[in-house]
Motif scaffolding. Structure first.
Motif, PDB file in Angstrom:
ATOM      1  N   GLU A 134       0.825  -1.209   0.000  1.00 26.05           N
ATOM      2  CA  GLU A 134       0.000   0.000   0.000  1.00 26.05           C
ATOM      3  C   GLU A 134       0.860   1.261   0.000  1.00 26.05           C
ATOM      4  OE1 GLU A 134      -3.406   0.117   0.377  1.00 26.05           O
ATOM      5  OE2 GLU A 134      -3.781  -2.009   0.572  1.00 26.05           O
ATOM      6  N   THR A 135       2.107   1.117   0.441  1.00 23.06           N
ATOM      7  CA  THR A 135       2.952   2.303   0.602  1.00 23.06           C
ATOM      8  C   THR A 135       3.665   2.669  -0.693  1.00 23.06           C
ATOM      9  OG1 THR A 135       3.315   1.667   2.892  1.00 23.06           O
ATOM     10  CG2 THR A 135       4.810   3.313   1.984  1.00 23.06           C
ATOM     11  N   TYR A 136       4.223   1.656  -1.369  1.00 22.66           N
ATOM     12  CA  TYR A 136       5.080   1.945  -2.521  1.00 22.66           C
ATOM     13  C   TYR A 136       4.304   1.712  -3.811  1.00 22.66           C
ATOM     14  CZ  TYR A 136       8.356   1.800   1.241  1.00 22.66           C
ATOM     15  OH  TYR A 136       8.988   2.043   2.425  1.00 22.66           O
ATOM     16  N   SER A 137       3.869   2.818  -4.379  1.00 25.25           N
ATOM     17  CA  SER A 137       3.030   2.748  -5.571  1.00 25.25           C
ATOM     18  C   SER A 137       3.907   2.886  -6.815  1.00 25.25           C
ATOM     19  CB  SER A 137       1.995   3.870  -5.536  1.00 25.25           C
ATOM     20  OG  SER A 137       2.661   5.101  -5.677  1.00 25.25           O
ATOM     21  N   ILE A 138       3.237   3.026  -7.926  1.00 24.84           N
ATOM     22  CA  ILE A 138       3.929   3.248  -9.193  1.00 24.84           C
ATOM     23  C   ILE A 138       4.730   4.562  -9.130  1.00 24.84           C
ATOM     24  CG2 ILE A 138       2.175   4.575 -10.440  1.00 24.84           C
ATOM     25  CD1 ILE A 138       2.517   2.430 -12.708  1.00 24.84           C
TER      26      ILE A 138
ATOM     27  N   PHE B 175      -2.714 -10.763  -1.276  1.00 25.17           N
ATOM     28  CA  PHE B 175      -1.955 -11.858  -1.879  1.00 25.17           C
ATOM     29  C   PHE B 175      -1.260 -11.413  -3.167  1.00 25.17           C
ATOM     30  CE2 PHE B 175      -2.518 -15.724   0.597  1.00 25.17           C
ATOM     31  CZ  PHE B 175      -3.506 -15.330   1.493  1.00 25.17           C
ATOM     32  N   VAL B 176      -1.929 -10.568  -3.963  1.00 25.22           N
ATOM     33  CA  VAL B 176      -1.262 -10.035  -5.160  1.00 25.22           C
ATOM     34  C   VAL B 176      -0.107  -9.113  -4.737  1.00 25.22           C
ATOM     35  CG1 VAL B 176      -1.555  -8.621  -7.239  1.00 25.22           C
ATOM     36  CG2 VAL B 176      -3.307 -10.272  -6.613  1.00 25.22           C
ATOM     37  N   ALA B 177      -0.274  -8.439  -3.583  1.00 26.82           N
ATOM     38  CA  ALA B 177       0.806  -7.560  -3.100  1.00 26.82           C
ATOM     39  C   ALA B 177       2.081  -8.358  -2.814  1.00 26.82           C
ATOM     40  CB  ALA B 177       0.367  -6.805  -1.841  1.00 26.82           C
ATOM     41  N   VAL B 178       1.928  -9.607  -2.390  1.00 23.52           N
ATOM     42  CA  VAL B 178       3.124 -10.429  -2.148  1.00 23.52           C
ATOM     43  C   VAL B 178       3.890 -10.605  -3.462  1.00 23.52           C
ATOM     44  CG1 VAL B 178       3.994 -12.673  -1.404  1.00 23.52           C
ATOM     45  CG2 VAL B 178       2.031 -11.648  -0.229  1.00 23.52           C
ATOM     46  N   LEU B 179       3.157 -10.971  -4.535  1.00 27.64           N
ATOM     47  CA  LEU B 179       3.790 -11.126  -5.849  1.00 27.64           C
ATOM     48  C   LEU B 179       4.413  -9.811  -6.295  1.00 27.64           C
ATOM     49  CD1 LEU B 179       4.239 -12.789  -8.502  1.00 27.64           C
ATOM     50  CD2 LEU B 179       2.027 -11.906  -9.278  1.00 27.64           C
ATOM     51  N   LYS B 180       3.646  -8.737  -6.127  1.00 26.26           N
ATOM     52  CA  LYS B 180       4.118  -7.413  -6.562  1.00 26.26           C
ATOM     53  C   LYS B 180       5.394  -7.022  -5.838  1.00 26.26           C
ATOM     54  CE  LYS B 180       3.985  -2.919  -5.052  1.00 26.26           C
ATOM     55  NZ  LYS B 180       3.885  -2.224  -3.795  1.00 26.26           N
TER      56      LYS B 180
ATOM     57  N   LEU C 192      -1.456  -1.415  -9.838  1.00 28.54           N
ATOM     58  CA  LEU C 192      -2.738  -2.125  -9.694  1.00 28.54           C
ATOM     59  C   LEU C 192      -3.066  -2.453  -8.237  1.00 28.54           C
ATOM     60  CD1 LEU C 192      -2.509  -4.524 -12.778  1.00 28.54           C
ATOM     61  CD2 LEU C 192      -4.051  -2.585 -12.477  1.00 28.54           C
ATOM     62  N   VAL C 193      -2.045  -2.767  -7.450  1.00 27.59           N
ATOM     63  CA  VAL C 193      -2.314  -3.090  -6.034  1.00 27.59           C
ATOM     64  C   VAL C 193      -2.848  -1.860  -5.304  1.00 27.59           C
ATOM     65  CG1 VAL C 193      -1.206  -3.683  -3.833  1.00 27.59           C
ATOM     66  CG2 VAL C 193      -0.736  -5.043  -5.859  1.00 27.59           C
ATOM     67  N   ILE C 194      -2.202  -0.717  -5.523  1.00 28.31           N
ATOM     68  CA  ILE C 194      -2.677   0.523  -4.889  1.00 28.31           C
ATOM     69  C   ILE C 194      -4.093   0.842  -5.385  1.00 28.31           C
ATOM     70  CG2 ILE C 194      -2.345   3.027  -4.781  1.00 28.31           C
ATOM     71  CD1 ILE C 194      -0.191   1.869  -3.227  1.00 28.31           C
ATOM     72  N   LEU C 195      -4.272   0.690  -6.697  1.00 31.02           N
ATOM     73  CA  LEU C 195      -5.583   0.989  -7.283  1.00 31.02           C
ATOM     74  C   LEU C 195      -6.674   0.117  -6.654  1.00 31.02           C
ATOM     75  CD1 LEU C 195      -6.573   2.913  -9.466  1.00 31.02           C
ATOM     76  CD2 LEU C 195      -6.141   1.127 -11.166  1.00 31.02           C
ATOM     77  N   SER C 196      -6.380  -1.169  -6.472  1.00 31.82           N
ATOM     78  CA  SER C 196      -7.401  -2.059  -5.903  1.00 31.82           C
ATOM     79  C   SER C 196      -7.688  -1.692  -4.449  1.00 31.82           C
ATOM     80  CB  SER C 196      -6.978  -3.525  -6.023  1.00 31.82           C
ATOM     81  OG  SER C 196      -5.825  -3.776  -5.246  1.00 31.82           O
ATOM     82  N   SER C 197      -6.668  -1.283  -3.700  1.00 29.77           N
ATOM     83  CA  SER C 197      -6.936  -0.941  -2.301  1.00 29.77           C
ATOM     84  C   SER C 197      -7.695   0.383  -2.198  1.00 29.77           C
ATOM     85  CB  SER C 197      -5.640  -0.904  -1.497  1.00 29.77           C
ATOM     86  OG  SER C 197      -4.804   0.086  -1.988  1.00 29.77           O
ATOM     87  N   VAL C 198      -7.438   1.300  -3.127  1.00 30.71           N
ATOM     88  CA  VAL C 198      -8.228   2.541  -3.119  1.00 30.71           C
ATOM     89  C   VAL C 198      -9.682   2.235  -3.485  1.00 30.71           C
ATOM     90  CG1 VAL C 198      -8.514   4.814  -4.197  1.00 30.71           C
ATOM     91  CG2 VAL C 198      -6.248   4.012  -3.594  1.00 30.71           C
ATOM     92  N   CYS C 199      -9.866   1.310  -4.433  1.00 37.76           N
ATOM     93  CA  CYS C 199     -11.230   0.876  -4.778  1.00 37.76           C
ATOM     94  C   CYS C 199     -11.932   0.326  -3.532  1.00 37.76           C
ATOM     95  CB  CYS C 199     -11.192  -0.228  -5.826  1.00 37.76           C
ATOM     96  SG  CYS C 199     -10.741   0.317  -7.461  1.00 37.76           S
ATOM     97  N   LEU C 200     -11.194  -0.480  -2.762  1.00 37.64           N
ATOM     98  CA  LEU C 200     -11.789  -1.099  -1.582  1.00 37.64           C
ATOM     99  C   LEU C 200     -11.991  -0.094  -0.449  1.00 37.64           C
ATOM    100  CD1 LEU C 200      -9.827  -4.428  -1.772  1.00 37.64           C
ATOM    101  CD2 LEU C 200     -12.321  -4.223  -1.717  1.00 37.64           C
ATOM    102  N   ALA C 201     -11.337   1.058  -0.538  1.00 38.72           N
ATOM    103  CA  ALA C 201     -11.594   2.113   0.436  1.00 38.72           C
ATOM    104  C   ALA C 201     -12.800   2.952   0.011  1.00 38.72           C
ATOM    105  CB  ALA C 201     -10.359   3.004   0.582  1.00 38.72           C
TER     106      ALA C 201
END
Lengths: 63, 467
Positions: free
Chosen positions: B51-55, B180-185, B320-329
């Motif tokens: 969540e911290t390190y985005s694009i 789980f995708v964040a682990v891969l990322k 995409l990970v940041i985007l998905s967490s913002v969607c979930l917020a």
């Protein structure tokens, strides 16, 4: 004091280190890999902060 | 070859998202949005750094060094490092506050602590406004990466496909899929930075520097007033970011949060490598199409096409990970806080529409240049930090009335907006600090004039054994 020391070690000290890296390192110090000595000192604050937080975790009060 | 590897990793990420929902097919709304209490220290660590390190970290940081020198490095690195410390100390209390009231969002907590619908609406609306630009920023970065991957394709089709993938993560398993995708990322991101940065350093002397196509910017001194005020404001503000509350609620217990934060600063050792990559480009005549492409431009020079596919996938996943967490917020902010009284299943169902609308809006905004969103993005930390005085009051001060919290937020946000729109000089101080001071002054003043009777603090409630 017994409740305050983790905040000093885990929050105030990292902040002081960050500021020291900017204020105390001379501007004309040599660069390594194009990165100034001040920035190398700044980057070194990361593992030091991990060590400081580990001290807080090990010897400080439980969360 | 690059494209094939990239697509394989995207498919793998989708497979991981599907796998993450095993045993959690029927989740309640809170579990869907926050994976409440399901993650131990390791998974929590990956989610928090994800969540911290985005694009912006992966492309924007070396791009900023390449383009403008290193003056911004002090406050940028300093605030993220200090944010680890702030989460270490405040995170467990945010977790307990959420557990006390069964909250899934920041407005949930404020509504239940003060019993105030207007306060809930105020925080929900400001949070949504502040989160909107993040989607645009991520799509702008994705457009850059995907454009490099398939230059002949229409950009909107590529970013549209990325948006669909993000939507799939969200729909499949909520925050569990993101984690789980964040682990891969994170594995790919660290691997990519180590690879590109390591090769650049190894190649530093092996290849003689050519005449510089772009002269390296001279070393620049940071404005210390701005740097210090920004480090302090953004570090504490980081604890009040809506999607960060969701990942804090996902921890199994407060100890998991603290263990993860002890290790979190080590992740920042990627920054010297990113910076070395930018200075390598300056010294070796590598000229990217735009400054933010410098990391990928160096990777293109140094890596085999297959490895380039890995790097491209790492950058795309970081967006995409940041985007998905913002969607979930944003989803629960609308379906729980703006439109209350929806059942658990209805919240999840309507959230999908909200998420789809948010992704579409962000994509179109990025395609149109995103000027408005880029301007709004500057307000992000000025705004998110304004809930902090109210949260500290909820923790410790039972006599603070709801009017004081509302007045403080309105005063803080209003003053920041007025100063920002008016371009008022403030001696280099971060505007958010001025807003925060106004917020605290109003909160204290109203509390002195009209103290609350019969209130209780979160700390006293927790100590009484209610959470």
């Amino acid at each position: 004091m017994s409740r305050l020391w983790p905040v000093l070690v885990g929050l105030v000290l990292p902040l002081a280190l960050i500021l020291a890296s900017a204020l105390l390192v001379p501007d004309d110090a040599p660069r390594l890999l194009g990165i100034s000595l001040a920035n190398w000192c700044l980057f070194a604050c990361a593992p030091v902060t991990t060590a400081l937080l580990a001290v807080c975790y090990r010897w400080g009060p439980r969360a | 070859m690059t494209l094939a590897v990239f697509l394989a990793i995207m498919a793998l990420s989708l497979g991981i998202a599907l796998w993450s929902r095993r045993g959690h097919g029927q989740q309640g709304a809170r579990a869907f949005f926050t994976a409440s209490g399901q993650f131990g220290a390791v998974l929590f660590f990956f989610l928090s750094v994800g969540e911290t390190y985005s694009i912006a970290s992966m492309l924007g940081f070396p791009g900023g060094v390449y383009d403008g020198g290193d003056a911004f490095v002090l406050w940028f690195f300093g605030y993220i490092l200090l944010a680890c410390c702030c989460i270490y100390f405040l995170g467990p209390w945010i977790w307990r506050a959420g557990r006390l009231y069964g909250s899934a969002t920041i407005p949930d907590f404020f509504r239940d602590h003060w019993g105030s619908r207007p306060l809930e609406l105020l925080i929900a609306i400001t949070s949504i406004i502040l989160l909107l630009p993040i989607g645009t920023m991520q799509f702008t970065g994705l457009r850059l990466v995907l454009g490099g991957l398939a230059p002949e394709a229409r950009p909107v089709l590529l970013t549209g496909a990325a948006g669909l993938l993000c939507f799939a993560y969200v729909v499949i398993a909520g925050l569990r899929a993101s984690a789980f995708v964040a682990v891969l990322k994170d594995l790919l991101m660290m691997g990519s930075i180590l690879l590109v940065g390591g090769l650049a350093i190894a190649d530093w002397q092996a290849v003689p520097a050519v005449a510089q196509a772009v002269p390296a910017p001279a070393a620049t001194q940071p404005d210390m007033v701005f740097a210090i005020s920004t480090i302090l404001l953004q570090a504490v503000g980081f604890t009040m970011i809506p999607q960060n509350w969701a990942f804090l609620f996902s921890a199994k217990n407060p100890q998991a949060i603290r263990r993860a934060q002890v290790a979190a600063p080590l992740y920042m050792l990627m920054f010297p490598l990113l910076m070395a990559t930018a200075t390598y480009a300056q010294g070796h005549g590598i000229v990217p199409s735009e400054p933010d492409y410098v990391f990928l431009a160096v990777a293109e020079v140094l890596l085999h096409p297959a490895a380039m596919g890995l790097v491209m996938a790492a950058v795309a996943l970081s967006g995409l990970v940041i985007l998905s967490s913002v969607c979930l917020a944003i989803g629960p902010l609308v379906t729980r806080n703006l439109a209350p009284n929806l059942g658990s299943a209805a919240q999840q169902r309507w959230s999908r529409w909200v998420v789809a609308a948010f992704l579409l809006l962000s994509l179109l905004s990025a395609e149109s240049g995103g000027t408005l969103m880029a301007r709004l993005n500057n307000l992000f930390y000025f705004g998110v930090v304004q809930t902090l005085p109210g949260f500290i009051a909820a923790l410790l001060l039972p006599r603070v009335p709801v009017a004081a919290v509302i007045g403080g937020i309105v005063a803080g946000d209003g003053l920041v907006l007025a100063l920002w729109l008016g371009n008022v000089p403030v001696g280099g101080l971060n505007l958010g600090v001025i807003g925060l001071a106004a917020n605290i002054a109003v909160l204290a003043g109203v509390t002195l004039l009209r103290p609350r009777n019969g209130g209780r603090s979160v700390v006293s409630a927790v100590r009484a054994g209610e959470a």
